[in-house]
Scaffold this motif. Structure first.
Motif, PDB file in Angstrom:
ATOM      1  N   GLN A 145       0.845  -1.184   0.000  1.00  0.00           N
ATOM      2  CA  GLN A 145       0.000   0.000   0.000  1.00  0.00           C
ATOM      3  C   GLN A 145       0.886   1.241   0.000  1.00  0.00           C
ATOM      4  N   VAL A 146       0.656   2.096  -0.988  1.00  0.00           N
ATOM      5  CA  VAL A 146       1.449   3.312  -1.118  1.00  0.00           C
ATOM      6  C   VAL A 146       0.851   4.401  -0.230  1.00  0.00           C
ATOM      7  N   GLN A 147       1.694   5.102   0.460  1.00  0.00           N
ATOM      8  CA  GLN A 147       1.275   6.293   1.190  1.00  0.00           C
ATOM      9  C   GLN A 147       2.001   7.499   0.596  1.00  0.00           C
ATOM     10  N   VAL A 148       1.279   8.613   0.490  1.00  0.00           N
ATOM     11  CA  VAL A 148       1.885   9.857   0.000  1.00  0.00           C
ATOM     12  C   VAL A 148       1.542  10.974   0.973  1.00  0.00           C
ATOM     13  N   VAL A 149       2.523  11.801   1.252  1.00  0.00           N
ATOM     14  CA  VAL A 149       2.357  12.891   2.218  1.00  0.00           C
ATOM     15  C   VAL A 149       2.924  14.162   1.616  1.00  0.00           C
ATOM     16  N   GLU A 150       2.133  15.239   1.644  1.00  0.00           N
ATOM     17  CA  GLU A 150       2.576  16.520   1.110  1.00  0.00           C
ATOM     18  C   GLU A 150       3.179  17.383   2.206  1.00  0.00           C
ATOM     19  N   TYR A 151       4.105  18.248   1.779  1.00  0.00           N
ATOM     20  CA  TYR A 151       4.720  19.217   2.685  1.00  0.00           C
ATOM     21  C   TYR A 151       4.887  20.537   1.940  1.00  0.00           C
ATOM     22  N   GLY A 152       4.945  21.625   2.684  1.00  0.00           N
ATOM     23  CA  GLY A 152       5.424  22.866   2.094  1.00  0.00           C
ATOM     24  C   GLY A 152       4.412  23.935   1.781  1.00  0.00           C
ATOM     25  N   ALA A 203       6.602   9.635  -1.082  1.00  0.00           N
ATOM     26  CA  ALA A 203       5.886   8.374  -1.267  1.00  0.00           C
ATOM     27  C   ALA A 203       6.618   7.260  -0.529  1.00  0.00           C
ATOM     28  N   SER A 204       5.846   6.337   0.039  1.00  0.00           N
ATOM     29  CA  SER A 204       6.431   5.199   0.741  1.00  0.00           C
ATOM     30  C   SER A 204       5.521   3.992   0.598  1.00  0.00           C
ATOM     31  N   GLY A 205       6.122   2.800   0.802  1.00  0.00           N
ATOM     32  CA  GLY A 205       5.326   1.580   0.777  1.00  0.00           C
ATOM     33  C   GLY A 205       4.835   1.199  -0.605  1.00  0.00           C
ATOM     34  N   GLY A 206       5.510   0.276  -1.267  1.00  0.00           N
ATOM     35  CA  GLY A 206       5.032  -0.177  -2.565  1.00  0.00           C
ATOM     36  C   GLY A 206       5.301   0.774  -3.707  1.00  0.00           C
ATOM     37  N   THR A 207       6.315   1.608  -3.564  1.00  0.00           N
ATOM     38  CA  THR A 207       6.575   2.615  -4.593  1.00  0.00           C
ATOM     39  C   THR A 207       6.944   2.053  -5.964  1.00  0.00           C
ATOM     40  N   PRO A 208       7.504   0.843  -6.090  1.00  0.00           N
ATOM     41  CA  PRO A 208       7.770   0.328  -7.443  1.00  0.00           C
ATOM     42  C   PRO A 208       6.515   0.189  -8.289  1.00  0.00           C
ATOM     43  N   SER A 209       5.356   0.185  -7.677  1.00  0.00           N
ATOM     44  CA  SER A 209       4.121   0.059  -8.442  1.00  0.00           C
ATOM     45  C   SER A 209       3.646   1.385  -9.026  1.00  0.00           C
ATOM     46  N   ILE A 210       4.307   2.476  -8.682  1.00  0.00           N
ATOM     47  CA  ILE A 210       3.870   3.789  -9.144  1.00  0.00           C
ATOM     48  C   ILE A 210       4.302   4.007 -10.594  1.00  0.00           C
ATOM     49  N   TYR A 211       3.334   4.375 -11.453  1.00  0.00           N
ATOM     50  CA  TYR A 211       3.642   4.733 -12.831  1.00  0.00           C
ATOM     51  C   TYR A 211       3.821   6.245 -12.968  1.00  0.00           C
ATOM     52  N   LYS A 229      14.860   9.365  -3.577  1.00  0.00           N
ATOM     53  CA  LYS A 229      14.165   9.742  -2.344  1.00  0.00           C
ATOM     54  C   LYS A 229      12.674   9.449  -2.410  1.00  0.00           C
ATOM     55  N   ASN A 230      12.207   8.936  -3.558  1.00  0.00           N
ATOM     56  CA  ASN A 230      10.768   8.701  -3.756  1.00  0.00           C
ATOM     57  C   ASN A 230       9.962   9.954  -3.419  1.00  0.00           C
ATOM     58  N   THR A 231      10.451  11.064  -3.898  1.00  0.00           N
ATOM     59  CA  THR A 231       9.841  12.349  -3.585  1.00  0.00           C
ATOM     60  C   THR A 231       9.591  13.148  -4.854  1.00  0.00           C
ATOM     61  N   MET A 232       8.443  13.774  -4.894  1.00  0.00           N
ATOM     62  CA  MET A 232       8.054  14.630  -6.008  1.00  0.00           C
ATOM     63  C   MET A 232       7.961  16.066  -5.495  1.00  0.00           C
ATOM     64  N   TYR A 233       8.221  17.005  -6.387  1.00  0.00           N
ATOM     65  CA  TYR A 233       8.211  18.406  -6.004  1.00  0.00           C
ATOM     66  C   TYR A 233       7.325  19.209  -6.969  1.00  0.00           C
ATOM     67  N   VAL A 244      -6.278  24.080  -1.621  1.00  0.00           N
ATOM     68  CA  VAL A 244      -5.597  22.945  -0.994  1.00  0.00           C
ATOM     69  C   VAL A 244      -4.982  22.133  -2.118  1.00  0.00           C
ATOM     70  N   TYR A 245      -3.697  21.869  -2.004  1.00  0.00           N
ATOM     71  CA  TYR A 245      -2.973  21.120  -3.029  1.00  0.00           C
ATOM     72  C   TYR A 245      -2.795  19.673  -2.567  1.00  0.00           C
ATOM     73  N   TYR A 246      -3.129  18.754  -3.464  1.00  0.00           N
ATOM     74  CA  TYR A 246      -3.065  17.335  -3.175  1.00  0.00           C
ATOM     75  C   TYR A 246      -2.039  16.646  -4.071  1.00  0.00           C
ATOM     76  N   CYS A 247      -1.327  15.738  -3.473  1.00  0.00           N
ATOM     77  CA  CYS A 247      -0.416  14.858  -4.184  1.00  0.00           C
ATOM     78  C   CYS A 247      -1.123  13.520  -4.384  1.00  0.00           C
ATOM     79  N   ALA A 248      -0.881  12.892  -5.544  1.00  0.00           N
ATOM     80  CA  ALA A 248      -1.516  11.614  -5.813  1.00  0.00           C
ATOM     81  C   ALA A 248      -0.579  10.716  -6.610  1.00  0.00           C
ATOM     82  N   ALA A 249      -0.785   9.408  -6.476  1.00  0.00           N
ATOM     83  CA  ALA A 249       0.026   8.431  -7.200  1.00  0.00           C
ATOM     84  C   ALA A 249      -0.881   7.505  -7.994  1.00  0.00           C
ATOM     85  N   ALA A 250      -0.437   7.190  -9.216  1.00  0.00           N
ATOM     86  CA  ALA A 250      -1.201   6.329 -10.104  1.00  0.00           C
ATOM     87  C   ALA A 250      -0.393   5.084 -10.456  1.00  0.00           C
ATOM     88  N   ARG A 251      -1.041   3.943 -10.467  1.00  0.00           N
ATOM     89  CA  ARG A 251      -0.375   2.704 -10.861  1.00  0.00           C
ATOM     90  C   ARG A 251      -0.469   2.460 -12.359  1.00  0.00           C
TER      91      ARG A 251
END
Length: 124
Positions: free
Chosen positions: A1-8, A24-32, A76-80, A93-100
């Motif tokens: 299960q992927v978790q994503v957390v925004e900062y900044g 991003a953490s947990g299962g990141t190789p599944s992220i497209y 770092k499995n991090t997006m900016y 409100v800005y949201y981060c999201a990950a897609a498989r």
């Protein structure tokens, strides 16, 4: 299960800059791909940008093109999201999201995992 957390997020004057991060953490190789969306009060969630994780290819709508830059650090499995020349209409409100999967990456329905959001307020 992927978790994503925004900062900044934060408060900035018009014309100023902010940089958002998304870890991003947990299962990141599944992220497209990963993307940024935003939602202002009383409005629908709006696409801001996406980046393909492997290639680094990016896409922006006209509303932010030339002002916002999306990037990622694979190690770092991090997006900016670097946001320059901010305008009051960027307030949301800005949201981060990950897609498989691939395709339709401008749509919220394409994304499998979402962060909790971070507030960006641009004062005039």
């Amino acid at each position: 299960q992927v978790q994503v957390v925004e900062y900044g997020g934060g408060l900035v004057q018009a014309g100023g800059s902010l940089r958002l991060s998304c870890a991003a953490s947990g299962g990141t190789p599944s992220i497209y791909a990963m993307g940024w969306f935003r939602q202002a009060p009383g409005k629908e969630r709006e696409f801001v940008s996406f980046i393909i994780w492997s290639s680094g290819n990016t896409y922006y709508p006209d509303s932010v093109k030339g002002r916002f830059t999306i990037s990622r650090d694979n190690a770092k499995n991090t997006m900016y999201l670097q946001m320059n020349n901010l305008k009051p209409e960027d307030t949301a409100v800005y949201y981060c999201a990950a897609a498989r999967g691939w395709g339709l990456l401008t749509r919220t329905s394409r994304y499998d995992y979402w962060g909790q959001g971070t507030q960006v307020t641009v004062s005039s």
